[in-house]
Design a protein around this motif. Structure first.
Motif, PDB file in Angstrom:
ATOM      1  N   UNK A 341       0.833  -1.207   0.000  1.00  0.00           N
ATOM      2  CA  UNK A 341       0.000   0.000   0.000  1.00  0.00           C
ATOM      3  C   UNK A 341       0.863   1.251   0.000  1.00  0.00           C
ATOM      4  N   UNK A 342       1.534   1.523  -1.106  1.00  0.00           N
ATOM      5  CA  UNK A 342       2.306   2.762  -1.175  1.00  0.00           C
ATOM      6  C   UNK A 342       1.369   3.961  -1.064  1.00  0.00           C
ATOM      7  N   UNK A 343       1.863   5.031  -0.457  1.00  0.00           N
ATOM      8  CA  UNK A 343       0.984   6.176  -0.247  1.00  0.00           C
ATOM      9  C   UNK A 343       1.700   7.493  -0.460  1.00  0.00           C
ATOM     10  N   UNK A 348      -3.501   6.937  -1.508  1.00  0.00           N
ATOM     11  CA  UNK A 348      -2.942   5.639  -1.141  1.00  0.00           C
ATOM     12  C   UNK A 348      -3.319   4.680  -2.265  1.00  0.00           C
ATOM     13  N   UNK A 349      -2.404   3.785  -2.603  1.00  0.00           N
ATOM     14  CA  UNK A 349      -2.710   2.770  -3.599  1.00  0.00           C
ATOM     15  C   UNK A 349      -2.628   1.415  -2.922  1.00  0.00           C
ATOM     16  N   UNK A 419       8.098   0.546  -3.683  1.00  0.00           N
ATOM     17  CA  UNK A 419       7.843   0.294  -2.283  1.00  0.00           C
ATOM     18  C   UNK A 419       9.098  -0.303  -1.702  1.00  0.00           C
TER      19      UNK A 419
ATOM     20  N   UNK B 340       2.886   6.807   6.579  1.00  0.00           N
ATOM     21  CA  UNK B 340       3.092   5.899   5.452  1.00  0.00           C
ATOM     22  C   UNK B 340       3.301   4.498   5.981  1.00  0.00           C
ATOM     23  N   UNK B 418      11.585   4.284   0.713  1.00  0.00           N
ATOM     24  CA  UNK B 418      11.007   5.036  -0.393  1.00  0.00           C
ATOM     25  C   UNK B 418       9.540   4.684  -0.454  1.00  0.00           C
ATOM     26  N   UNK B 419       8.721   5.676  -0.721  1.00  0.00           N
ATOM     27  CA  UNK B 419       7.306   5.413  -0.881  1.00  0.00           C
ATOM     28  C   UNK B 419       6.820   6.244  -2.048  1.00  0.00           C
ATOM     29  N   UNK B 422       0.822   5.559  -6.658  1.00  0.00           N
ATOM     30  CA  UNK B 422       0.570   5.648  -8.087  1.00  0.00           C
ATOM     31  C   UNK B 422       0.177   7.060  -8.488  1.00  0.00           C
TER      32      UNK B 422
END
Lengths: 453, 453
Positions: A341-343, A348-349, A419, B340, B418-419, B422
């Motif tokens: 869940x990168x944000x 947030x995705x 990520x 995050x 790293x974050x 999308x």
């Protein structure tokens, strides 16, 4: 002391079993041999376990399964002939099989398990017999007698802690012990099989029980490769992997070993050595808890496709305590398992495998996120691939990300997401599926060797 | 039509208010002027609002506050003298002030709000009076009369939707309307103030109500800078920012405008123009919903320190549906807001502001995560900085990550995490606090201009 497990392709025919014999003889510390059921001899062949499952299903459904039974017996007969063993073994197999097929059972699934377990059980008897015929001190042992007690969960049995003490007695046995993989017995005495890669599970349990120095896992590949050979021709072999690296790689489509199966070995820090029955002189790949030698920041690159991302944005999302948790709760209620869940600040995705989503579930999910979380925007992007760049050596290697992203930029691959957690054993890149091959090639070129473009 | 808001430093003294007058005269579309309370004239000075708060607290506590009241009146008197306005204004201010101070109230906080709101209210009256004295058609308007109705939440009032229709009538007024910022009236007629940057809120509400072409926000800086001037000397100014870019930058320590305050303007896509009262010919910075011109992938770099990460690893975490949600639930139960959550396969890091954690809460959190989630490892890392590299132009710019990570590698900065979601409006790097300055300089050098090392 070593526990040695042989996979189905290593036991598919007499020729293969002779190799197994050679391998066992070569090293006197190979005391416990775990066997699978006979695998395929060619691409068109069928695995004995698949025949057994079909047979159990047909029989349960009241259908005639004489032909399938014939095919199963034929496999063992052929092996007997190839190994010049007495036909009396096949006779006793047939007798046992008839008993299993006609005997009573509590439910469908325990009946299936009893039938599925034949493949390994008969194979172990055959192998022990062959070893003896070659003058080796060897004996088949039945898991019940050995004390492999498991939970009563047909098809998904879990070893019970009580097993280990009993199984540890195998250490004291003289000669070679041949142990059938894939199943144990419930406390009530019923046969229960493990889930996928069940023979690997048996080997790992025995390795733990006898505190083996190493758990050798013989398959039909020379080693774990640093990248999928279907993407890069003749890739570099990996000599040594840590458990964590193995796990990160296996996530991205590497399927040499089923990682869950190895837990008992991992928990005791017993090295797992992957080797090739057909090329026993190849050094193979060792999976260890800690790697002694440094071999560069990256040990492997794995990739897998079929992912999608659910992108959610909401102005000032960042200030809302519980937003992420609420979002994950909605997904959980749809039975969805997410990967990452990168944000950003206000977005947030959620990355997940797209085969979990149907178009109707998709629109329901979008609806609920918009309604319940008052999100400004919810967009689902399909056809993503995840690429894992894996290596314990990255941990304090300034510049690995720089090399990786430069390689991707030069290959004109747009990075859809990144990520990188604080573990630093892996970096994950999300790219479009159409870019996956080009991206993996570019990364391989950067970290391993030139690839013909 | 423009709504123009002036901050406290633009109204701190007569000299400043003359500049305000000039600015309003320069452009006949500047019809609605929102004013703050007088700010500081020098570093040692005190803001009128701070004096008012102190006065309210003392009075409520039964203490003598004659001195503070004197200081407050003195500020307005000085301005009156500097602007050559009749002292009768100050007399009426004193009268009103005494009424507010001695009047009844429902509770402490509504009393405070009534007192805090004086600063802007008197300023608006003064400014209107000065404009009239210069021959400009101008009138003070009281927010109650204008129809700015807010929720009954002292110190944190929210505008009620019903306000907009009434406030839209301001469009029809001839001449200049001078509107005091920072407060509105509850439906029961009590004065209620907004939260932080309350005059910015008033301006944004009026801009929305009259559907202004632009909302001009006059402060004491020439522009938003591409990076913190405390880190890089004389950094490049930003001409145009999107709302999203502004928001991502403001997260990372940019405090020119309070982003939440601008919501009413943002929701109507009204551009916000940040300008300098002391240098009105400077082009300033426009915040828009969409940028016309492309100005490179990166518009700004922001950074902030005081973060920590909670690293949680568990073998096969990835297979556990609900793991992430359960982890976030635990944090929520401790009242923690997280920023995050970058993740690997079997690990996840939760990044949060470390001032939320006490040592005792820390050990309780670790304990609960270990017990309830059966995590293998839970480690809290302190003293992290987050660096945001922001720009809508990154979206489809292959290679921005490559440039950023190369710059960091060359500056010997290890990237802790790293974050990149999308959205691709920003990339976030986590670094150790001691590396923050060096990292920001390196990124500025890469994307903007040489920095003397």
């Amino acid at each position: 002391m070593k526990v040695v497990k042989f996979g189905g392709s290593s036991l598919a025919a007499g020729e293969q079993i002779k190799k197994v014999f050679q391998i066992v003889c070569e090293d006197p510390t190979r005391k416990i041999v775990v066997v699978s059921a006979p695998g395929k001899r060619s691409n068109e062949d069928r695995k004995v376990t698949d025949l057994l499952i079909q047979c159990a299903e047909k029989h349960f459904g009241g259908e005639n399964c004489a032909e399938i039974i014939e095919a199963i017996f034929c496999r063992y007969e052929t092996i007997c002939i190839e190994l010049e063993l007495p036909m009396s073994i096949v006779e006793s197999i047939k007798e046992d099989f008839a008993e299993r097929l006609m005997g009573g059972y509590k439910d469908k699934f325990s009946f299936y398990d009893r039938m599925k377990a034949c493949g390994e059980d008969y194979m172990a008897q055959l192998v022990a017999c062959f070893f003896q015929a070659q003058g080796l001190q060897a004996a088949y042992i039945n898991p019940k007698e050995a004390g492999l007690i498991v939970s009563r969960e047909p098809g998904n049995a879990q070893v019970l802690p009580v097993s280990y003490e009993k199984l540890s007695n195998l250490k004291e046995k003289s000669g070679i012990t041949v142990f059938p993989g894939f199943f144990g017995y419930s406390e009530e005495g019923e046969i229960m099989t493990f889930s996928r890669s069940g023979s690997d599970v048996t080997g790992a349990i025995l390795a733990k029980a006898v505190q083996a120095d190493v758990y050798e896992n013989f398959t039909d590949v020379n080693a774990v490769y640093s990248v999928n050979p279907a993407i890069v021709l003749n890739p570099k072999e990996v000599r040594e992997l840590t458990y964590r690296e193995m796990r990160e790689l296996s996530y991205g489509g590497f399927t040499v070993l089923h990682d869950e199966a190895l837990i008992p070995a991992f928990s005791e820090r017993i090295p797992v050595h992957i080797r090739n029955t057909n090329n026993s002189s190849a050094p193979g790949t060792k999976i260890v808890s800690r790697r002694e030698e440094e071999i560069g920041p990256v040990v492997g690159i794995a990739s897998d496709h079929g992912f999608c991302s659910i992108y959610v944005s909401k102005y000032l999302m960042n200030r809302e305590i519980g937003f992420g948790r609420k979002l994950l709760t909605i997904l959980e209620e749809f039975g969805l398992s997410y990967e990452h869940s990168p944000s950003g600040i206000d977005d947030i995705s959620i990355i997940l495998r797209e085969d979990q989503l149907t178009p109707s579930a998709e629109s329901k999910i979008i609806e609920r996120i918009k309604m319940e979380l008052k999100a400004d925007e919810v967009v689902i992007q399909h056809h993503l691939s995840l690429i894992m760049v894996v290596g314990e050596g990255m941990r304090h290697n300034v510049g690995t990300m720089s090399r990786a992203s430069k390689a991707l930029a030069e290959a004109r691959v747009n990075i859809e997401m990144i990520n990188q957690g604080s573990s630093e054993v892996s970096m994950m890149f999300g790219v479009k599926e159409i870019d996956e091959k080009r991206a993996v090639e570019a990364l391989y070129r950067e970290f391993f060797a030139p690839v013909p473009v």
